[in-house]
Design a protein around this motif. Structure first.
Motif, PDB file in Angstrom:
ATOM      1  N   ASN A 460      49.931  -6.515 -13.719  1.00  0.00           N
ATOM      2  CA  ASN A 460      48.694  -5.979 -14.444  1.00  0.00           C
ATOM      3  C   ASN A 460      47.592  -6.123 -13.568  1.00  0.00           C
ATOM      4  N   ASP A 461      47.430  -7.051 -12.825  1.00  0.00           N
ATOM      5  CA  ASP A 461      46.240  -7.371 -12.126  1.00  0.00           C
ATOM      6  C   ASP A 461      46.086  -6.092 -11.053  1.00  0.00           C
ATOM      7  N   ARG A 462      47.560  -6.055 -10.341  1.00  0.00           N
ATOM      8  CA  ARG A 462      47.575  -4.965  -9.257  1.00  0.00           C
ATOM      9  C   ARG A 462      47.338  -3.430  -9.591  1.00  0.00           C
ATOM     10  N   TYR A 463      48.036  -3.065 -10.581  1.00  0.00           N
ATOM     11  CA  TYR A 463      48.131  -1.866 -11.162  1.00  0.00           C
ATOM     12  C   TYR A 463      47.300  -1.474 -12.260  1.00  0.00           C
ATOM     13  N   GLY A 464      46.746  -2.394 -12.902  1.00  0.00           N
ATOM     14  CA  GLY A 464      45.712  -2.065 -13.969  1.00  0.00           C
ATOM     15  C   GLY A 464      46.289  -2.165 -15.416  1.00  0.00           C
ATOM     16  N   TYR A 465      45.527  -2.245 -16.276  1.00  0.00           N
ATOM     17  CA  TYR A 465      45.828  -2.316 -17.530  1.00  0.00           C
ATOM     18  C   TYR A 465      46.626  -1.359 -18.147  1.00  0.00           C
ATOM     19  N   TRP A 466      46.070  -0.141 -17.635  1.00  0.00           N
ATOM     20  CA  TRP A 466      46.797   1.173 -18.126  1.00  0.00           C
ATOM     21  C   TRP A 466      48.382   1.238 -17.854  1.00  0.00           C
ATOM     22  N   ALA A 533      59.022  -3.593  -0.273  1.00  0.00           N
ATOM     23  CA  ALA A 533      58.687  -4.740   0.290  1.00  0.00           C
ATOM     24  C   ALA A 533      59.167  -5.861  -0.751  1.00  0.00           C
ATOM     25  N   GLY A 534      59.893  -5.400  -2.022  1.00  0.00           N
ATOM     26  CA  GLY A 534      60.548  -6.322  -2.770  1.00  0.00           C
ATOM     27  C   GLY A 534      59.566  -7.080  -3.881  1.00  0.00           C
ATOM     28  N   GLY A 535      58.400  -6.610  -3.880  1.00  0.00           N
ATOM     29  CA  GLY A 535      57.271  -7.228  -4.651  1.00  0.00           C
ATOM     30  C   GLY A 535      56.100  -6.748  -4.195  1.00  0.00           C
ATOM     31  N   ILE A 536      55.174  -7.645  -4.859  1.00  0.00           N
ATOM     32  CA  ILE A 536      53.612  -7.363  -4.636  1.00  0.00           C
ATOM     33  C   ILE A 536      52.805  -8.803  -4.517  1.00  0.00           C
ATOM     34  N   HIS A 537      51.978  -8.679  -3.412  1.00  0.00           N
ATOM     35  CA  HIS A 537      50.933  -9.881  -3.238  1.00  0.00           C
ATOM     36  C   HIS A 537      49.881  -9.936  -4.244  1.00  0.00           C
ATOM     37  N   GLY A 538      49.507 -11.040  -4.824  1.00  0.00           N
ATOM     38  CA  GLY A 538      48.640 -11.357  -5.616  1.00  0.00           C
ATOM     39  C   GLY A 538      48.108 -12.736  -5.689  1.00  0.00           C
ATOM     40  N   GLY A 543      44.595 -19.239  -8.511  1.00  0.00           N
ATOM     41  CA  GLY A 543      43.808 -18.579  -7.555  1.00  0.00           C
ATOM     42  C   GLY A 543      44.311 -18.405  -6.263  1.00  0.00           C
ATOM     43  N   ASN A 544      45.627 -19.159  -5.964  1.00  0.00           N
ATOM     44  CA  ASN A 544      45.920 -19.021  -4.460  1.00  0.00           C
ATOM     45  C   ASN A 544      46.873 -18.009  -4.263  1.00  0.00           C
ATOM     46  N   PRO A 545      46.824 -17.250  -3.031  1.00  0.00           N
ATOM     47  CA  PRO A 545      47.644 -16.001  -2.538  1.00  0.00           C
ATOM     48  C   PRO A 545      49.058 -16.524  -3.049  1.00  0.00           C
ATOM     49  N   ALA A 546      49.921 -15.557  -3.434  1.00  0.00           N
ATOM     50  CA  ALA A 546      51.229 -15.521  -3.649  1.00  0.00           C
ATOM     51  C   ALA A 546      52.011 -14.295  -3.629  1.00  0.00           C
ATOM     52  N   PHE A 547      53.186 -14.366  -3.399  1.00  0.00           N
ATOM     53  CA  PHE A 547      53.918 -13.213  -3.546  1.00  0.00           C
ATOM     54  C   PHE A 547      54.931 -13.097  -4.702  1.00  0.00           C
TER      55      PHE A 547
END
Length: 623
Positions: A460-466, A533-538, A543-547
């Motif tokens: 949801n954070d990466r692609y948006g609520y829509w 890539a098998g997933g997304i970064h976020g 608040g820590n970077p994670a895959f």
């Protein structure tokens, strides 16, 4: 019944049938759902087999043409009583009568009772049904006759309630012992929320009046189970048993199996859109009727002007002919035209149709908010200013305003938000809790499955609520597809949390099918590079970077059995909390699935809730 009640015989077809006693009786069982016993039979009449008058409709139509309707009714009753007695049937005998025929019976009550006794049929076993063709010419005489028969011990039923002349007015006057709900309301009640609500309203009135309800026209197992679970005690229909001259002592095997079915029906409307599922989404048009006079087609514009001047709050006037609306004249536009120079002199005596809208919006007073809401999305918005005409079976009854329509739709949608999720239109927390309570009350065995989407927040954070909403709707569609709508209840708790109450025997296979469908189908919502890539970064919750890998489904299931906790029932909140705990465990499993018995899960919750104990990461399912 009493021979003295017969109209003198002539040489007509029906008269000859009566005289020669060539009528035959058939009997349809009326079943008591509690225990699956036959309460009694409705006696029905047939003409000679193979003749044009074999069918009852043709037979009574011919009798009406010959003026022998009452005579045929009494002859039919005598035939049914004699056949019923000779068969040695137990239970009650239901006999159909018009109001006129009942009056004749009441006025010869003693002879009628004596004749019944001669056939060995006590008055306490007879129920007289007032048919839908029950226009009462002389109410006082009718009430007196019914009172006389009732004093003898004979009971009364109101037949085909909800159609024709069978109204609440008649229910109050007759105060029947039994009310038979017309087959229109029972047919497909398992799938029609409006029929369900109509029958539930009848139940409330029956409870207040002390009448017993019979559901007529039961044609399939789904309708029978819904009627059973609503608490209606009695039923009749082809699915239970067809009319038979032998008055079968057993009813159909399919009906027996449906009555014995362990699952509890999912009431219609539970998975509908908010308007349909809302408790006030019923006959809305009737509530917004503005009583307003109408003018005939022959009226002049001066007549309309006089009416508007006399009634300053009247926003429009309908033009009618033979009670049917033809047009609508809006006050503002009419008065604006009349204000122009010489318009009164030029057009005052002209027909009122000159300034009328000849194609107004016309709605039936039985329309629901759901149906009326479609007007708001239509291209024709004239009703907002002109208002609309409200009819009852196409006859003019009054007007409605655009303002009242918008207000009604808005109020219902606000109320419906408490009952259904606005994104998926699935039932929300209130109906979820209600259905759990029904299952527990009926001591049904079921599986409460708490469903959650893994890695939904990063998506949801990466692609948006829509796009996130599209994933939620996809998950809801998958779950709805694996559910049996007559056995399994699907609700949307909120966000990416769903609750399924499975009663299907193959519930496990259904749950696994949902897991596979979402785990593979969710991939299509990702961009090509993210799929590669098998997933997304976020960022994680700190608040820590994670895959994060792809969105998948987790299902935590709780088995709820009547034998849990020594037979003592759990509440909806306890069951939902254990299901939430099972969901937490499922998210830790590689399979995404976990199942637990309710007693075991409840014990774990109480252990963790002890003073000083660490709480598991869980959320209340219905918070």
């Amino acid at each position: 019944m009493s021979l003295s009640l017969l109209t003198p015989l002539g040489h007509s077809n029906v008269a000859e049938l009566i005289a020669r006693r060539t009528l035959t009786a058939v009997f349809q069982p009326i079943v008591n759902f509690d225990g699956g016993t036959i309460l009694g039979y409705e006696g029905l009449i047939r003409g000679p087999a193979g003749s044009a008058l074999e069918a009852p409709g043709a037979l009574f139509a011919q009798a009406a043409r010959e003026g022998l309707s009452v005579a045929l009714e009494h002859a039919a009753a005598r035939t049914c009583v004699a056949a019923f007695a000779s068969l040695g049937c137990e239970g009650k005998l239901f006999l159909n009568f018009s109001a006129e025929a009942l009056v004749a019976l009441g006025e010869t009550r003693d002879r009628t009772v004596a004749w019944l006794n001669e056939h060995g049929l006590g008055v306490d076993r007879v129920v007289l049904e007032l048919t839908e063709q029950c226009q009462i010419a002389d109410v006082a005489r009718f009430v007196t006759a019914v009172g006389a028969l009732r004093e003898s011990g004979i009971q009364f039923a109101l037949d085909d309630y909800g159609t024709a002349n069978a109204s609440m007015n008649l229910w109050v006057r007759l105060q029947p012992d039994v009310v038979k709900i017309d087959r229109f309301f029972i047919d497909d009640i398992a799938n029609d929320p409006l029929k369900f609500e109509a029958v539930r309203a009848m139940q409330h009135f029956a409870g207040a009046s002390g009448a017993r309800l019979v559901a007529e026209g039961i044609e399939n197992a789904a309708d029978l189970i819904v009627v059973r679970d609503m608490g209606i005690a009695l039923g009749q229909g082809f699915f239970i048993g067809r009319p038979d001259a032998r008055a079968s002592r057993e009813f159909a095997q399919g009906a027996r199996e449906a009555l014995d079915a362990g699952h509890i029906a999912v009431f219609p409307g539970a998975t509908r859109t908010p308007v349909a599922a809302s408790p006030s989404g019923g006959m809305a048009a009737a509530k917004m009727i503005v009583a307003a006079p109408a003018v005939p087609k022959s009226a002049t514009n001066n007549d309309v002007l006089e009416l508007f001047n006399r009634l300053p709050n009247l926003h429009a006037v309908a033009v009618v002919e033979h009670e049917r609306p033809l047009a609508l004249i809006n006050r503002r536009s009419f008065m604006d035209r009349y204000a122009l120079p010489y318009h009164r002199e030029l057009f005052g005596k002209r027909p009122c149709m000159l300034f009328a809208n000849a194609s107004p919006v016309i709605i039936e007073k039985s329309m629901t908010v759901e149906q009326m809401a479609k007007l708001l999305a239509s291209d024709d918005q004239r009703y907002l200013a002109d208002g609309f005409v409200i009819t009852d079976e196409e006859r003019y009854v009054g007007l409605g305003t655009g303002e009242s329509l918008v207000r009604a739709v808005t109020e219902v949608r606000i109320e419906a938000a408490r009952y259904a999720n606005p994104l998926t239109f699935l039932p929300g927390n209130i109906p979820i809790s209600s259905h759990i309570a029904r299952l527990v009350e009926h001591r049904a065995e079921f599986y409460a499955c708490y469903v959650d989407l893994n890695h939904f927040k990063p998506f949801n954070d990466r692609y948006g609520y829509w796009q996130g909403d599209e994933v939620l709707k996809f998950a809801a569609a998958v779950l709805a597809d694996v559910c049996d709508p007559t056995r399994d209840f699907l609700g949307h708790v909120g966000g990416d949390d769903f609750l399924v109450l499975f009663q299907s025997d193959d519930w496990l296979e259904r749950a696994m099918r949902a897991l596979r469908a979402v785990d593979t189908g969710a991939l299509r919502f990702y961009a090509d590079e993210d799929r590669a890539a098998g997933g997304i970064h976020g960022e994680d919750r700190r608040g820590n970077p994670a895959f994060f890998s792809f969105v998948t489904m987790a299902i935590g299931c709780v088995r709820v059995s009547p034998d849990t906790r020594g037979g003592l029932p759990y509440g909806s909140e306890e069951i939902a909390s254990v299901a939430a705990l099972a969901k937490h465990r499922a998210k830790q499993e590689a399979s995404g699935f976990f199942v637990i018995d309710l007693d075991e899960g409840a014990a774990q919750l109480h252990l963790h809730e002890a003073p000083g104990a660490a709480m598991p990461q869980r959320a209340s399912a219905l918070s």
